[in-house]
Enzyme design. Structure first.
Site, PDB file in Angstrom:
ATOM      1  N   LYS A  77       0.785  -0.755  -0.640  1.00 45.24           N
ATOM      2  CA  LYS A  77      -0.367  -0.317  -0.135  1.00 45.24           C
ATOM      3  C   LYS A  77       1.298   1.299  -0.074  1.00 45.24           C
ATOM      4  O   LYS A  77       1.608   0.933   0.390  1.00 45.24           O
ATOM      5  CB  LYS A  77      -0.739   0.070   1.458  1.00 45.24           C
ATOM      6  CG  LYS A  77      -2.418   0.956   1.218  1.00 45.24           C
ATOM      7  CD  LYS A  77      -3.442   0.077   0.686  1.00 45.24           C
ATOM      8  CE  LYS A  77      -4.622   0.940   0.004  1.00 45.24           C
ATOM      9  NZ  LYS A  77      -5.552   0.165   0.250  1.00 45.24           N
ATOM     10  N   THR A  88     -15.909  -2.810  -5.496  1.00 44.89           N
ATOM     11  CA  THR A  88     -16.510  -3.230  -4.225  1.00 44.89           C
ATOM     12  C   THR A  88     -17.550  -2.852  -3.502  1.00 44.89           C
ATOM     13  O   THR A  88     -17.328  -3.423  -2.840  1.00 44.89           O
ATOM     14  CB  THR A  88     -15.184  -1.385  -3.284  1.00 44.89           C
ATOM     15  OG1 THR A  88     -13.348  -1.609  -4.008  1.00 44.89           O
ATOM     16  CG2 THR A  88     -15.254  -1.837  -2.337  1.00 44.89           C
TER      17      THR A  88
HETATM   18  N1  LIG Z   1     -12.259   2.428  -3.243  1.00 43.08           N
HETATM   19  C1  LIG Z   1     -12.110   1.527  -3.170  1.00 43.08           C
HETATM   20  O1  LIG Z   1     -12.026   0.376  -4.652  1.00 43.08           O
HETATM   21  C2  LIG Z   1     -12.231   0.658  -2.040  1.00 43.08           C
HETATM   22  C3  LIG Z   1     -11.322   1.569  -0.820  1.00 43.08           C
HETATM   23  N2  LIG Z   1     -11.793   0.539   0.617  1.00 43.08           N
HETATM   24  C4  LIG Z   1     -11.935   1.344   1.993  1.00 43.08           C
HETATM   25  O2  LIG Z   1     -12.895   2.318   2.069  1.00 43.08           O
HETATM   26  C5  LIG Z   1     -12.917   3.415   2.484  1.00 43.08           C
HETATM   27  C6  LIG Z   1     -13.425   4.303   1.654  1.00 43.08           C
HETATM   28  O3  LIG Z   1     -13.063   4.375   0.678  1.00 43.08           O
HETATM   29  P1  LIG Z   1     -13.037   5.493  -1.294  1.00 43.08           P
HETATM   30  O4  LIG Z   1     -15.107   5.293  -1.074  1.00 43.08           O
HETATM   31  O5  LIG Z   1     -12.668   5.120  -1.964  1.00 43.08           O
HETATM   32  O6  LIG Z   1     -12.952   6.996  -0.331  1.00 43.08           O
HETATM   33  P2  LIG Z   1     -13.155   8.562  -0.718  1.00 43.08           P
HETATM   34  O7  LIG Z   1     -12.070   9.266  -0.427  1.00 43.08           O
HETATM   35  O8  LIG Z   1     -14.119   8.046  -2.050  1.00 43.08           O
HETATM   36  O9  LIG Z   1     -14.366   8.117   0.084  1.00 43.08           O
HETATM   37  C7  LIG Z   1     -14.590   8.684   1.201  1.00 43.08           C
HETATM   38  C8  LIG Z   1     -15.411   9.539   2.411  1.00 43.08           C
HETATM   39  O10 LIG Z   1     -15.323   9.704   3.648  1.00 43.08           O
HETATM   40  C9  LIG Z   1     -15.757  10.696   4.264  1.00 43.08           C
HETATM   41  N3  LIG Z   1     -15.534  10.713   5.456  1.00 43.08           N
HETATM   42  C10 LIG Z   1     -14.202  10.937   5.495  1.00 43.08           C
HETATM   43  N4  LIG Z   1     -13.749  10.929   6.970  1.00 43.08           N
HETATM   44  C11 LIG Z   1     -15.100  11.355   7.692  1.00 43.08           C
HETATM   45  C12 LIG Z   1     -16.167  10.639   9.074  1.00 43.08           C
HETATM   46  N5  LIG Z   1     -15.106  11.026   9.283  1.00 43.08           N
HETATM   47  N6  LIG Z   1     -17.486  11.294   8.400  1.00 43.08           N
HETATM   48  C13 LIG Z   1     -18.447  10.483   8.029  1.00 43.08           C
HETATM   49  N7  LIG Z   1     -17.274  10.622   6.507  1.00 43.08           N
HETATM   50  C14 LIG Z   1     -16.052  10.768   6.609  1.00 43.08           C
HETATM   51  C15 LIG Z   1     -15.171  11.781   3.112  1.00 43.08           C
HETATM   52  O11 LIG Z   1     -15.512  12.472   2.874  1.00 43.08           O
HETATM   53  C16 LIG Z   1     -15.786  10.748   1.846  1.00 43.08           C
HETATM   54  O12 LIG Z   1     -16.711  11.305   1.276  1.00 43.08           O
HETATM   55  C17 LIG Z   1     -11.796   4.187   2.543  1.00 43.08           C
HETATM   56  O13 LIG Z   1     -11.419   3.388   3.963  1.00 43.08           O
HETATM   57  C18 LIG Z   1     -10.847   2.694   1.787  1.00 43.08           C
HETATM   58  O14 LIG Z   1      -9.470   2.364   2.115  1.00 43.08           O
HETATM   59  C19 LIG Z   1     -11.546  -0.626   0.678  1.00 43.08           C
HETATM   60  C20 LIG Z   1     -10.850  -1.137  -0.743  1.00 43.08           C
HETATM   61  C21 LIG Z   1     -11.484  -1.160  -2.111  1.00 43.08           C
HETATM   62  O1  LIG Z   2      -9.202  -0.944  -5.072  1.00 46.49           O
HETATM   63  C1  LIG Z   2      -7.784  -0.684  -5.345  1.00 46.49           C
HETATM   64  O2  LIG Z   2      -7.790  -0.181  -6.651  1.00 46.49           O
HETATM   65  C2  LIG Z   2      -6.843  -2.186  -4.986  1.00 46.49           C
HETATM   66  C3  LIG Z   2      -6.756  -2.246  -3.712  1.00 46.49           C
HETATM   67  C4  LIG Z   2      -6.941  -1.662  -2.097  1.00 46.49           C
HETATM   68  O3  LIG Z   2      -6.168  -0.760  -2.180  1.00 46.49           O
HETATM   69  C5  LIG Z   2      -7.767  -1.828  -1.221  1.00 46.49           C
HETATM   70  O4  LIG Z   2      -8.516  -3.068  -1.743  1.00 46.49           O
HETATM   71  O5  LIG Z   2      -8.180  -1.372  -0.054  1.00 46.49           O
END
Ligand SMILES: NC(=O)C1=CN([C@@H]2O[C@H](COP(=O)(O)OP(=O)(O)OC[C@H]3O[C@@H](n4cnc5c(N)ncnc54)[C@H](O)[C@@H]3O)[C@@H](O)[C@H]2O)C=CC1
Ligand SMILES: O=C(O)CCC(=O)C(=O)O
Length: 380
Positions: free
Chosen positions: A90, A160
Site C-alpha cells: 500500500k 468494491t
Molecule cells: N475505493 C475502493 O475500491 C476501496 C476502498 N476501500 C476503503 O473504503 C473506504 C472508503 O474508500 P473510498 O470510498 O474509495 O474513499 P473516498 O475518499 O472516495 O470516500 C471517503 C468518504 O468518507 C468521507 N469521510 C471522511 N472522514 C469522515 C468522517 N469522519 N465521517 C464521515 N465521513 C467521512 C469523505 O468525505 C469521503 O466522502 C476507505 O477506508 C478505503 O480504504 C477498501 C477497498 C477498496
Molecule cells: O481497490 C483498489 O484499487 C486496490 C485494492 C486496495 O487497495 C484495497 O482493497 O484496499
C-alpha cells in the site's frame, strides 16, 4: 505544496522495530512536486505486492507510517482470503486531496513505483481517483484501475461497492435467515466512491438509510438522489452515526472507527462496510462479539476492488470480476459459521484461514524454487 509535518518521534531503532513484519518500506521525497509519500511492501509470498494509494493530510510522519503499515498488512490478508496471487502493499501520499494534487506530484509518485520494477502495483484508494493515476501512468505501467481508454479495468470502487452489498446480504442471511437487503436499516459512514454507491443500491432496494459525511456537497447530492429515486434517507451529523439504531453499521470512510469510545455507543446488530482497518486494535473484535454485534471482517467485505484490479492482468472481463466478487457472500457466511463453531471471533477465523494459505504457499515456494519468488514469475 504539502504542509510541513510535525517532527517524527520515531528513532532509527524504533523504526526497524515498527517495520519488523514488513519486507520493505520506501520513503519518497520529491521537493520539486511537493511529493511526500511512503510505500510499504508487507509480504510477497503470494506474489508481487498490490494495493491502492491513499492521499490524506496526515498530522505527522508517525501517523502516515502507522497507516501505511497497517493498510499493507491488511492487503496481504485480503489477497490471501480472496484467493489472489498477489502480496500485500500500500502507499500513502501525505497531503490534502482537495488542495495538494498536481499532475507533477502523481508523475513523481509514478517514478517511485517504476523504480520498484514490478514489486508493487498500485491504484486508487481514499483521496485518490482514476484521473490522478493517468498522470502516474506516464512514468510507470505498474498501475491498475485506470480508465478503460487507458487499458485499465476502470473504477474499482464499483466492484468494491457491489462486494459490500453481497456482504450485507450474507450478514442478513446469517442474522435474520433471509439475505434480502430491503426492509432493513443501515447507518452508513462516508459517502465517497464506495459509500455513495452502496447507499444508492440500498435506497433503490427500499432500505432505510441513515448516512453521514464530512462534506456538505456530497450530502446534498445524496439527498437529491434519494428525492429522485425514492427510499428513506436520513442525514445525521458525523459524530451521531455511532448512536443510530440500525440493523447494520456500514463504515465506508476512515479506519480505526471501532474503538473503546465508539463500541459503547453502538446500537446495531452487525457491522459490515468497506473501510480498511475498521478495528482500532485486534481486541475490539472480542469486545464486539461480547456485545453481541456480528462483525464482518473488513478485508473480506471490501475485496471487490482488489478482485478487479488483480483480474486486469488477464485482460479486463467484468463478468469474471462479478462472479468472483459474488464469492464474498459465501466466504463471509463460512467465516461466520466457522467462528461460531470454534468459539472464536470472526476476525480470528478469517485470519486463521489466510495464514494457512500463506504458509502453504511459503512452503511450496521454498520446495520448488528454494526462494520466495511467486510461482508465476519463474520462467524456467
Ligand atoms: N475505493 C475502493 O475500491 C476501496 C476502498 N476501500 C476503503 O473504503 C473506504 C472508503 O474508500 P473510498 O470510498 O474509495 O474513499 P473516498 O475518499 O472516495 O470516500 C471517503 C468518504 O468518507 C468521507 N469521510 C471522511 N472522514 C469522515 C468522517 N469522519 N465521517 C464521515 N465521513 C467521512 C469523505 O468525505 C469521503 O466522502 C476507505 O477506508 C478505503 O480504504 C477498501 C477497498 C477498496
Ligand atoms: O481497490 C483498489 O484499487 C486496490 C485494492 C486496495 O487497495 C484495497 O482493497 O484496499
Amino acid at each position: 505544496m504539502a504542509k510541513q509535518l510535525e517532527k517524527s518521534s520515531v528513532g532509527s531503532d524504533d523504526l526497524f522495530q515498527k517495520i519488523a513484519h514488513h519486507e520493505q518500506v520506501i520513503f519518497c521525497n520529491d521537493p520539486a512536486s511537493g511529493l511526500k509519500a511512503i510505500i510499504a511492501i508487507h509480504d510477497t509470498t503470494l506474489g508481487p505486492a498490490l494495493g491502492g494509494t491513499r492521499m490524506y493530510p496526515y498530522e505527522s510522519l508517525d501517523e502516515a507510517l502507522e497507516d501505511v503499515l497497517r493498510l499493507s498488512e491488511g492487503m496481504t490478508y485480503k489477497c490471501a482470503a480472496a484467493d489472489i496471487d498477489f502480496g500485500g502493499g500500500k502507499a500513502v501520499i501525505i497531503g490534502d486531496p482537495k488542495k495538494d494534487k498536481s499532475p507533477a506530484l502523481f508523475r513523481a509518485f509514478g517514478q517511485y513505483v517504476q523504480s520498484l520494477n514490478g514489486r508493487f502495483y498500485t491504484g486508487t484508494d481514499m483521496g485518490t481517483t482514476m484521473d490522478d493515476f493517468v498522470h502516474a501512468l506516464k512514468e510507470t505501467h505498474f498501475i491498475n484501475g485506470v480508465p478503460e481508454q487507458y487499458g485499465g479495468s476502470g473504477d474499482s470502487s464499483i466492484p468494491t461497492a457491489q462486494g459490500v452489498i453481497y456482504a450485507l446480504q450474507a450478514t442478513n442471511q446469517y442474522l435474520f435467515g433471509s439475505d434480502s437487503i430491503s426492509g432493513r436499516t443501515y447507518a452508513i459512514q462516508g459517502l465517497g466512491k464506495v459509500g455513495y454507491k452502496v447507499a444508492e443500491q440500498l435506497l433503490a432496494a427500499g432500505a432505510e438509510v441513515y448516512a453521514t459525511d464530512i462534506h456538505e456537497d456530497i450530502l446534498d447530492s445524496m439527498k437529491d438522489k434519494s428525492a429522485q429515486q425514492g427510499g428513506s434517507l436520513t442525514i445525521v451529523k458525523s459524530d451521531d452515526i455511532y448512536q443510530v439504531e440500525a440493523d447494520v453499521f456500514v463504515p465506508c470512510a476512515m479506519g480505526g472507527v471501532i474503538n473503546d469510545e465508539t463500541i459503547p455507543q453502538l446500537k446495531v446488530k452487525a457491522i459490515a462496510g468497506s473501510a480498511n482497518n475498521q478495528l482500532k486494535e485486534l481486541h475490539h473484535a472480542r469486545a464486539l462479539s461480547e456485545k453481541g454485534i456480528l462483525y464482518a471482517p473488513d478485508y473480506i467485505v471490501n475485496a471487490g476492488g482488489l478482485i478487479q484490479v488483480a483480474d486486469e492482468l488477464y485482460g479486463p472481463n467484468k463478468d469474471r470480476v462479478l462472479l468472483k466478487t459474488k464469492g464474498i457472500y459465501r466466504s463471509l457466511l463460512e467465516i461466520f459459521k466457522q467462528a461460531e463453531l470454534d468459539c472464536m471471533t470472526t476476525v480470528e477465523a478469517a485470519n486463521r484461514k489466510c495464514q494457512q494459505r500463506i504458509e502453504e504457499q511459503r512452503n511450496r515456494n521454498g520446495f520448488f524454487t528454494r526462494g520466495r519468488r511467486p510461482k508465476w514469475m519463474i520462467k524456467e
